[in-house]
Scaffold this motif. Structure first.
Motif, PDB file in Angstrom:
ATOM      1  N   PHE A 152       0.932  -1.234   0.057  1.00  0.00           N
ATOM      2  CA  PHE A 152      -0.071  -0.005   0.145  1.00  0.00           C
ATOM      3  C   PHE A 152       0.786   1.247  -0.070  1.00  0.00           C
ATOM      4  CE2 PHE A 152      -0.211   1.403   4.409  1.00  0.00           C
ATOM      5  CZ  PHE A 152       0.256   0.451   5.035  1.00  0.00           C
ATOM      6  N   GLN A 156      10.009   5.362  -2.003  1.00  0.00           N
ATOM      7  CA  GLN A 156      10.260   6.403  -1.021  1.00  0.00           C
ATOM      8  C   GLN A 156      11.218   7.465  -1.644  1.00  0.00           C
ATOM      9  OE1 GLN A 156      12.695   5.120   2.146  1.00  0.00           O
ATOM     10  NE2 GLN A 156      11.476   6.009   3.771  1.00  0.00           N
ATOM     11  N   ARG A 159       9.427  12.479  -0.090  1.00  0.00           N
ATOM     12  CA  ARG A 159       8.185  12.305   0.940  1.00  0.00           C
ATOM     13  C   ARG A 159       7.648  13.683   1.334  1.00  0.00           C
ATOM     14  NH1 ARG A 159       7.200   7.461  -0.534  1.00  0.00           N
ATOM     15  NH2 ARG A 159       7.272   5.776   0.947  1.00  0.00           N
ATOM     16  N   LEU A 191       5.917  -2.081   0.266  1.00  0.00           N
ATOM     17  CA  LEU A 191       6.977  -3.194   0.434  1.00  0.00           C
ATOM     18  C   LEU A 191       6.397  -4.302   0.640  1.00  0.00           C
ATOM     19  CD1 LEU A 191      10.400  -3.304   1.044  1.00  0.00           C
ATOM     20  CD2 LEU A 191       9.475  -3.035   3.570  1.00  0.00           C
ATOM     21  N   THR A 193       6.023  -7.656   2.083  1.00  0.00           N
ATOM     22  CA  THR A 193       6.401  -8.775   2.900  1.00  0.00           C
ATOM     23  C   THR A 193       5.918 -10.039   2.331  1.00  0.00           C
ATOM     24  OG1 THR A 193       6.860  -7.410   4.842  1.00  0.00           O
ATOM     25  CG2 THR A 193       6.444  -9.433   5.434  1.00  0.00           C
ATOM     26  N   ASP A 452       3.484   4.689   9.544  1.00  0.00           N
ATOM     27  CA  ASP A 452       4.322   5.673  10.071  1.00  0.00           C
ATOM     28  C   ASP A 452       3.761   5.850  11.512  1.00  0.00           C
ATOM     29  OD1 ASP A 452       5.935   7.420  10.987  1.00  0.00           O
ATOM     30  OD2 ASP A 452       5.213   8.924   9.623  1.00  0.00           O
ATOM     31  N   ARG A 455       2.180   9.302  12.038  1.00  0.00           N
ATOM     32  CA  ARG A 455       1.054   9.613  11.256  1.00  0.00           C
ATOM     33  C   ARG A 455      -0.124   8.722  12.038  1.00  0.00           C
ATOM     34  NH1 ARG A 455       3.263   9.432   5.327  1.00  0.00           N
ATOM     35  NH2 ARG A 455       5.111   8.951   6.555  1.00  0.00           N
TER      36      ARG A 455
HETATM   37  C1  LIG Z   1       9.844  -4.703   8.071  1.00  0.00           C
HETATM   38  C2  LIG Z   1       8.776  -4.036   7.067  1.00  0.00           C
HETATM   39  C3  LIG Z   1       7.822  -4.851   6.545  1.00  0.00           C
HETATM   40  C4  LIG Z   1       6.869  -4.023   5.684  1.00  0.00           C
HETATM   41  N1  LIG Z   1       5.762  -4.711   4.930  1.00  0.00           N
HETATM   42  C5  LIG Z   1       5.003  -4.041   4.398  1.00  0.00           C
HETATM   43  C6  LIG Z   1       3.908  -4.856   3.581  1.00  0.00           C
HETATM   44  O1  LIG Z   1       3.952  -6.093   3.554  1.00  0.00           O
HETATM   45  N2  LIG Z   1       3.168  -4.054   2.737  1.00  0.00           N
HETATM   46  C7  LIG Z   1       3.244  -2.836   2.714  1.00  0.00           C
HETATM   47  O2  LIG Z   1       2.355  -2.072   1.781  1.00  0.00           O
HETATM   48  N3  LIG Z   1       4.082  -2.133   3.440  1.00  0.00           N
HETATM   49  C8  LIG Z   1       5.062  -2.582   4.287  1.00  0.00           C
HETATM   50  N4  LIG Z   1       5.911  -1.984   4.890  1.00  0.00           N
HETATM   51  C9  LIG Z   1       5.949  -0.446   4.532  1.00  0.00           C
HETATM   52  C10 LIG Z   1       5.217   0.286   5.872  1.00  0.00           C
HETATM   53  O3  LIG Z   1       3.970   0.256   5.437  1.00  0.00           O
HETATM   54  C11 LIG Z   1       6.005   1.790   5.799  1.00  0.00           C
HETATM   55  O4  LIG Z   1       7.182   1.516   6.243  1.00  0.00           O
HETATM   56  C12 LIG Z   1       5.129   2.653   6.589  1.00  0.00           C
HETATM   57  O5  LIG Z   1       4.022   2.947   6.020  1.00  0.00           O
HETATM   58  C13 LIG Z   1       5.963   4.017   6.542  1.00  0.00           C
HETATM   59  O6  LIG Z   1       6.044   4.456   5.177  1.00  0.00           O
HETATM   60  P1  LIG Z   1       7.712   4.604   4.763  1.00  0.00           P
HETATM   61  O7  LIG Z   1       8.703   3.335   4.934  1.00  0.00           O
HETATM   62  O8  LIG Z   1       7.610   4.943   3.167  1.00  0.00           O
HETATM   63  O9  LIG Z   1       8.335   5.764   5.627  1.00  0.00           O
HETATM   64  P2  LIG Z   1       8.215   7.476   4.988  1.00  0.00           P
HETATM   65  O10 LIG Z   1       6.801   7.604   4.613  1.00  0.00           O
HETATM   66  O11 LIG Z   1       9.189   7.497   3.694  1.00  0.00           O
HETATM   67  O12 LIG Z   1       8.833   8.201   6.299  1.00  0.00           O
HETATM   68  C14 LIG Z   1      10.278   8.465   6.478  1.00  0.00           C
HETATM   69  C15 LIG Z   1      10.351   9.435   7.541  1.00  0.00           C
HETATM   70  O13 LIG Z   1       9.617  10.600   7.352  1.00  0.00           O
HETATM   71  C16 LIG Z   1       8.646  10.900   8.150  1.00  0.00           C
HETATM   72  N5  LIG Z   1       7.458  11.328   7.222  1.00  0.00           N
HETATM   73  C17 LIG Z   1       7.221  11.096   6.046  1.00  0.00           C
HETATM   74  N6  LIG Z   1       6.260  11.656   5.607  1.00  0.00           N
HETATM   75  C18 LIG Z   1       5.592  12.503   6.936  1.00  0.00           C
HETATM   76  C19 LIG Z   1       4.487  13.113   7.178  1.00  0.00           C
HETATM   77  N7  LIG Z   1       3.512  13.335   6.054  1.00  0.00           N
HETATM   78  N8  LIG Z   1       3.968  13.504   8.134  1.00  0.00           N
HETATM   79  C20 LIG Z   1       5.107  13.370   9.341  1.00  0.00           C
HETATM   80  N9  LIG Z   1       6.307  12.679   9.016  1.00  0.00           N
HETATM   81  C21 LIG Z   1       6.448  12.301   7.853  1.00  0.00           C
HETATM   82  C22 LIG Z   1       8.306   9.686   8.967  1.00  0.00           C
HETATM   83  O14 LIG Z   1       7.879   9.904  10.128  1.00  0.00           O
HETATM   84  C23 LIG Z   1       9.598   8.936   8.885  1.00  0.00           C
HETATM   85  O15 LIG Z   1      10.485   9.365  10.146  1.00  0.00           O
HETATM   86  C24 LIG Z   1       6.828  -2.671   5.670  1.00  0.00           C
HETATM   87  C25 LIG Z   1       7.944  -1.995   6.172  1.00  0.00           C
HETATM   88  C26 LIG Z   1       8.522  -2.794   7.030  1.00  0.00           C
HETATM   89  C27 LIG Z   1       9.878  -1.805   7.936  1.00  0.00           C
END
Ligand SMILES: Cc1cc2nc3c(=O)[nH]c(=O)nc-3n(C[C@H](O)[C@H](O)[C@H](O)COP(=O)(O)OP(=O)(O)OC[C@H]3O[C@@H](n4cnc5c(N)ncnc54)[C@H](O)[C@@H]3O)c2cc1C
Length: 482
Positions: A152, A156, A159, A191, A193, A452, A455
């Motif tokens: 979903f 990256q 952002r 991402l 999993t 996150d 959020r």
């Molecule tokens: C081990 C692992 C497995 C996962 N498995 C899945 C899966 O199976 N399917 C799936 O869909 N996703 C999966 N995820 C992804 C997970 O949904 C995301 O990591 C999570 O939604 C955060 O998004 P991001 O990683 O893109 O972080 P980002 O959105 O890139 O955030 C990076 C940093 O910026 C800050 N930030 C960014 N935008 C904002 C904002 N608007 N307001 C405040 N702060 C902000 C965040 O707080 C964070 O500190 C997985 C993640 C991990 C680590």
């Protein structure tokens, strides 16, 4: 077919021609025999077998009128609080079988799909929306006990809130063509999993500012759809030795980037497209968060029980229970566990029938639990490291115990009430849980997998009914209304 056996799960997976890339190579041959996936796949096999185990069968499956075979209970649409309790029991069985280490046990996505089907009416009569396709998938998934990965989020790249993200050449997967057969999707998603090692991948978009209508879609397609590729990270399976890597050898789930190279998504697989409002409503107003969170918190409670067991065994093994700071650390885990359990109970006690007739667990206690766990979990791991101290790195291997130095190990690594071998076994578990690549990924997983945490907290703040508290203070001070 109904509830699947482990053998059927493996056979079906091996027959798929899914394009999976691992360490620069396209994975060939039986996926269930590949070193990076086989531990996990065999654990999943044992999970599916629980559905047919006479001890668990009644708890793990249910009957549907007109169907001969019993169905996996994670597909049950709950209509009463008793149904919710049945769902909890089933999820506890699966979570206990993996000690809460498998984030994507099948009940997670099955519950998500069940919630989608239970709220599909939200999409009725809306432009470019096909609630009947969700219902059809739900029924097929129940009948065939399909397994799902999901994605979903978008790559990256940028952002920033002001990033419009409407690139010419798609980076985030988007619709590049619509034709009589369906939508053509190009670009990538994160991402997944277990991406590539399930029957299907379910794709839906988390709403955001400047939501490109070409990305406002949801669909599910088989993992071996033409043009779909899964690019894996490196494997965190330490080895196949259960002594050396008791967790990663069994539960390493793999995460993958999902690439759509002009993938055709047939119309009958599309839930909605090109409708930003529907995409936002579907995620926010459907029962997705309630039922997905319910599964998540059940698993996290079981995982915390396991962590408490590991911590207490460490304490007993090196005999440090007399120290108050050790007791305080253990009580921190107990407080976390009891808080999570109380919130879970409250979510069930306060459950209500939703507008479509399904018993929805109360969301606020689940949101609270889901917001505190990402903070507690890294601390639990730190506590284990602080108790274990040098024991977390004095970790000979299985081979060392089979070698001529065994006698030295037996003498110098013994514990008050444990042989050296048992002591090392325990410390290797504590290490795999908190310090190995598997363990550190688990920390990152618990922090982020449901979104996150910042959020998620912000959503809780915005949704929480605060007015009563504000009114009480205003009355106390005789404040004038604005
Ligand atoms: C081990 C692992 C497995 C996962 N498995 C899945 C899966 O199976 N399917 C799936 O869909 N996703 C999966 N995820 C992804 C997970 O949904 C995301 O990591 C999570 O939604 C955060 O998004 P991001 O990683 O893109 O972080 P980002 O959105 O890139 O955030 C990076 C940093 O910026 C800050 N930030 C960014 N935008 C904002 C904002 N608007 N307001 C405040 N702060 C902000 C965040 O707080 C964070 O500190 C997985 C993640 C991990 C680590």
């Amino acid at each position: 077919m109904g509830a699947m056996t482990g053998e059927a799960f493996i056979n079906r997976l091996n027959q798929r021609k899914t394009e999976i890339w691992f360490n620069g190579n396209k994975v060939e041959g039986k996926i269930s025999e590949h070193p990076a996936f086989k531990g996990l796949i065999h654990t999943k096999e044992s999970l599916y077998d629980l559905q047919h185990d006479p001890t668990f069968n009644e708890d793990m499956t249910f009957s549907l009128p007109g169907k001969k075979e019993r169905i996996g209970l994670s597909y049950l649409q709950p209509k009463t609080k008793d149904d919710l309790k049945r769902r909890r029991k089933m999820m506890e069985h699966w979570a206990r079988h993996t000690h809460g280490m498998m984030g994507r046990s099948p009940d997670y996505m099955n519950s998500a799909l069940m919630s989608f089907a239970s709220s599909a009416a939200i999409l009725k009569d809306r432009e470019n929306c096909f609630p009947e396709h969700i219902q059809a998938l739900y029924e097929r998934a129940m009948n065939e006990d399909l397994s799902f990965a999901h994605s979903f989020i978008t790559p990256q790249v940028n952002r920033s809130q002001i990033n419009m993200g409407f690139s010419e050449e798609p980076i985030s997967a988007k619709v590049v063509e619509k034709n009589e057969k369906g939508l053509v999707i190009k670009g990538a998603r994160l991402l997944a999993t277990q991406g590539g090692i399930t029957d299907e991948i379910l794709v839906f978009s988390a709403p955001r500012l400047f939501f490109d209508p070409d990305q406002a879609f949801a669909f599910s397609i088989p993992s071996d759809t033409e043009g779909l590729k899964f690019i894996c990270r490196e494997s965190f399976v330490g080895s196949e030795s259960l002594f050396n890597h008791p967790l990663s050898a069994r539960y390493e789930e793999m995460d993958s980037i999902v690439v759509f190279d002009n993938v055709l998504v047939p119309w009958e697989r599309v839930f909605y497209y090109d409708n930003v409002d529907a995409a936002i409503d579907f995620l926010n107003k459907s029962s997705f968060y309630s039922f997905a969170y319910h599964q998540v918190i059940i698993r996290q409670v079981v995982k915390t029980e396991f962590i408490l067991g590991v911590a207490e065994l460490l304490v007993a093994t090196i005999n440090v229970s007399e120290y108050q700071h050790i007791q305080e650390k253990l009580s921190e885990i107990i407080i976390g566990l009891e808080t999570m359990k109380a919130l879970l109970d409250k979510s069930e006690a306060d459950a209500e029938i939703d507008e479509w007739g399904y018993m929805r667990p109360s969301i606020i206690p689940l949101q609270v639990a889901g917001t505190i766990f990402p903070k507690m979990y890294p601390r639990f791991c730190e506590i284990i490291q602080l108790i274990g101290a040098s024991g977390m790195v004095s970790l000979p291997t299985e081979k060392d115990f089979e070698s001529p130095i065994r006698q030295d190990l037996e003498k110098y690594l013994q514990a008050t009430n444990k042989t050296a071998e048992d002591r090392v076994k325990l410390f290797r578990l504590a290490w795999d849980l908190t310090m190995s690549p598997f363990g550190t990924r688990q920390i990152q997983y618990e922090r982020y997998f449901f979104g996150d945490p910042i959020r998620l907290s912000s959503n809780l703040y915005k949704a929480y009914p605060k007015q009563l508290s504000v009114d009480r203070v205003s009355q106390f001070l005789h404040l004038k209304n604005d």
